[in-house]
Design a protein around this motif. Structure first.
Motif, short mmCIF file in Angstrom:
data_model
loop_
_atom_site.label_atom_id
_atom_site.label_comp_id
_atom_site.label_asym_id
_atom_site.label_seq_id
_atom_site.Cartn_x
_atom_site.Cartn_y
_atom_site.Cartn_z
N VAL A 40 -26.33 -88.50 -42.00
CA VAL A 40 -24.93 -88.51 -41.59
C VAL A 40 -24.76 -88.34 -40.08
O VAL A 40 -25.58 -87.72 -39.41
CB VAL A 40 -24.11 -87.41 -42.29
N GLU A 41 -23.68 -88.93 -39.61
CA GLU A 41 -23.15 -88.62 -38.30
C GLU A 41 -22.07 -87.57 -38.53
O GLU A 41 -21.39 -87.59 -39.57
CB GLU A 41 -22.52 -89.86 -37.67
N ILE A 42 -21.90 -86.67 -37.58
CA ILE A 42 -20.90 -85.60 -37.72
C ILE A 42 -19.68 -85.94 -36.89
O ILE A 42 -19.79 -86.30 -35.72
CB ILE A 42 -21.48 -84.24 -37.27
N ALA A 43 -18.51 -85.78 -37.49
CA ALA A 43 -17.23 -85.90 -36.78
C ALA A 43 -16.56 -84.53 -36.91
O ALA A 43 -16.00 -84.20 -37.96
CB ALA A 43 -16.37 -87.00 -37.39
N ASP A 44 -16.66 -83.71 -35.85
CA ASP A 44 -16.15 -82.35 -35.95
C ASP A 44 -15.15 -81.98 -34.86
O ASP A 44 -14.89 -80.80 -34.62
CB ASP A 44 -17.30 -81.35 -35.99
N ASP A 45 -14.59 -82.98 -34.18
CA ASP A 45 -13.47 -82.70 -33.28
C ASP A 45 -12.41 -83.78 -33.50
O ASP A 45 -12.65 -84.78 -34.19
CB ASP A 45 -13.91 -82.60 -31.82
N ASP A 46 -11.24 -83.59 -32.92
CA ASP A 46 -10.12 -84.51 -33.18
C ASP A 46 -10.44 -85.95 -32.79
O ASP A 46 -10.06 -86.88 -33.51
CB ASP A 46 -8.86 -84.04 -32.44
N ILE A 47 -11.12 -86.14 -31.67
CA ILE A 47 -11.43 -87.50 -31.22
C ILE A 47 -12.39 -88.18 -32.19
O ILE A 47 -12.16 -89.32 -32.63
CB ILE A 47 -11.99 -87.49 -29.78
N GLU A 48 -13.47 -87.49 -32.57
CA GLU A 48 -14.45 -88.08 -33.49
C GLU A 48 -13.84 -88.31 -34.87
O GLU A 48 -14.08 -89.35 -35.50
CB GLU A 48 -15.67 -87.17 -33.61
N ARG A 49 -13.04 -87.34 -35.35
CA ARG A 49 -12.41 -87.52 -36.66
C ARG A 49 -11.40 -88.66 -36.63
O ARG A 49 -11.25 -89.40 -37.60
CB ARG A 49 -11.75 -86.22 -37.12
N GLY A 50 -10.70 -88.83 -35.51
CA GLY A 50 -9.72 -89.91 -35.38
C GLY A 50 -10.36 -91.29 -35.41
O GLY A 50 -9.82 -92.23 -35.97
N ARG A 51 -11.53 -91.42 -34.82
CA ARG A 51 -12.22 -92.71 -34.78
C ARG A 51 -13.00 -92.96 -36.07
O ARG A 51 -13.01 -94.08 -36.59
CB ARG A 51 -13.16 -92.79 -33.59
N GLY A 52 -13.65 -91.95 -36.57
CA GLY A 52 -14.38 -92.09 -37.83
C GLY A 52 -15.31 -93.29 -37.84
O GLY A 52 -16.07 -93.51 -36.91
N LEU A 53 -15.21 -94.08 -38.89
CA LEU A 53 -16.07 -95.26 -39.05
C LEU A 53 -15.32 -96.56 -38.72
O LEU A 53 -15.73 -97.64 -39.16
CB LEU A 53 -16.63 -95.31 -40.48
N MET A 54 -14.28 -96.45 -37.90
CA MET A 54 -13.54 -97.65 -37.50
C MET A 54 -14.46 -98.64 -36.80
O MET A 54 -15.38 -98.25 -36.09
CB MET A 54 -12.41 -97.28 -36.54
N PHE A 55 -14.18 -99.90 -37.02
CA PHE A 55 -14.83 -101.03 -36.35
C PHE A 55 -16.29 -101.23 -36.73
O PHE A 55 -16.95 -102.10 -36.18
CB PHE A 55 -14.68 -100.93 -34.82
N ARG A 56 -16.82 -100.49 -37.67
CA ARG A 56 -18.19 -100.69 -38.12
C ARG A 56 -18.22 -101.87 -39.09
O ARG A 56 -17.41 -101.94 -40.01
CB ARG A 56 -18.74 -99.46 -38.84
N GLU A 57 -19.17 -102.76 -38.89
CA GLU A 57 -19.28 -103.92 -39.77
C GLU A 57 -20.21 -103.67 -40.95
O GLU A 57 -20.17 -104.41 -41.94
CB GLU A 57 -19.74 -105.13 -38.97
N SER A 58 -21.04 -102.65 -40.86
CA SER A 58 -21.94 -102.31 -41.96
C SER A 58 -22.43 -100.88 -41.78
O SER A 58 -22.27 -100.28 -40.71
CB SER A 58 -23.13 -103.27 -42.00
N MET A 59 -23.05 -100.38 -42.84
CA MET A 59 -23.63 -99.03 -42.79
C MET A 59 -24.79 -99.01 -43.78
O MET A 59 -24.72 -99.62 -44.85
CB MET A 59 -22.56 -97.99 -43.17
N GLY A 60 -25.86 -98.34 -43.43
CA GLY A 60 -27.01 -98.24 -44.31
C GLY A 60 -26.66 -97.64 -45.66
O GLY A 60 -25.71 -96.86 -45.78
N ARG A 61 -27.43 -97.99 -46.66
CA ARG A 61 -27.16 -97.58 -48.04
C ARG A 61 -27.02 -96.07 -48.19
O ARG A 61 -26.17 -95.58 -48.93
CB ARG A 61 -28.27 -98.10 -48.93
N TYR A 62 -27.87 -95.30 -47.54
CA TYR A 62 -27.82 -93.84 -47.66
C TYR A 62 -27.43 -93.20 -46.34
O TYR A 62 -27.94 -92.16 -45.96
CB TYR A 62 -29.16 -93.30 -48.18
#
Length: 155
Positions: A40-62
């Motif tokens: 996992v990537e960690i999103a633990d502040d307002d900026i990271e939580r706001g962006r999240g996984l936006m604009f990602r075209e894919s993500m590994g299975r696990y």
């Protein structure tokens, strides 16, 4: 002979994850009949939580993203600018899954409620929860829960 038996038991425990160390970059989940591990990537502040996984075209299975809040609260998510379907796994302060929302629709502005007293949310590829059999009541092991009497403590 006793030393050999002790080593065999230790290796067996390691293989079963009983003495595995926790890492910020990994979450472990367990439930009756199953278990899973995600990087996992960690999103633990307002900026990271706001962006999240936006604009990602894919993500590994696990792979996934773990959103961690400063304190348990009422949370909801949306899929604005998110290009891939996601499962959202909402966890309380003890690391217990309270809700699983499957296959959130990419780009949707619909609010997806997670519930009250949520400390963390794990986002993984859409459909992954169902494939694994992940259910409410599952327990997560991660350092984010180390100060809150976790259901499954880090070693």
């Amino acid at each position: 002979m006793l030393k050999g038996s002790s080593v065999a038991v230790a290796l067996m425990l390691l293989a079963n994850g009983a003495v595995a160390k926790c890492s910020d970059a990994v979450v472990d989940l367990r439930w009756d009949g199953g278990s899973a591990r995600f990087n996992v990537e960690i999103a633990d502040d307002d900026i990271e939580r706001g962006r999240g996984l936006m604009f990602r075209e894919s993500m590994g299975r696990y792979n996934g993203m773990l959103f961690v809040y400063d304190a348990p609260s009422t949370v909801s998510f949306w899929m604005k600018n998110t290009l891939i379907p996601l499962d959202m796994i909402f966890l309380d302060q003890h690391g217990v899954v309270q809700r699983v929302h499957e296959n959130a629709v990419p780009g949707s502005l619909e609010s997806i409620p997670g519930g009250d007293n949520i400390l963390a949310v794990l986002e993984v590829n859409g459909g992954q929860s169902r494939k694994l059999g992940l259910v409410e009541g599952a327990q997560m092991r991660h350092p984010a829960f180390s100060d809150t009497m976790p259901a499954w403590a880090c070693e």
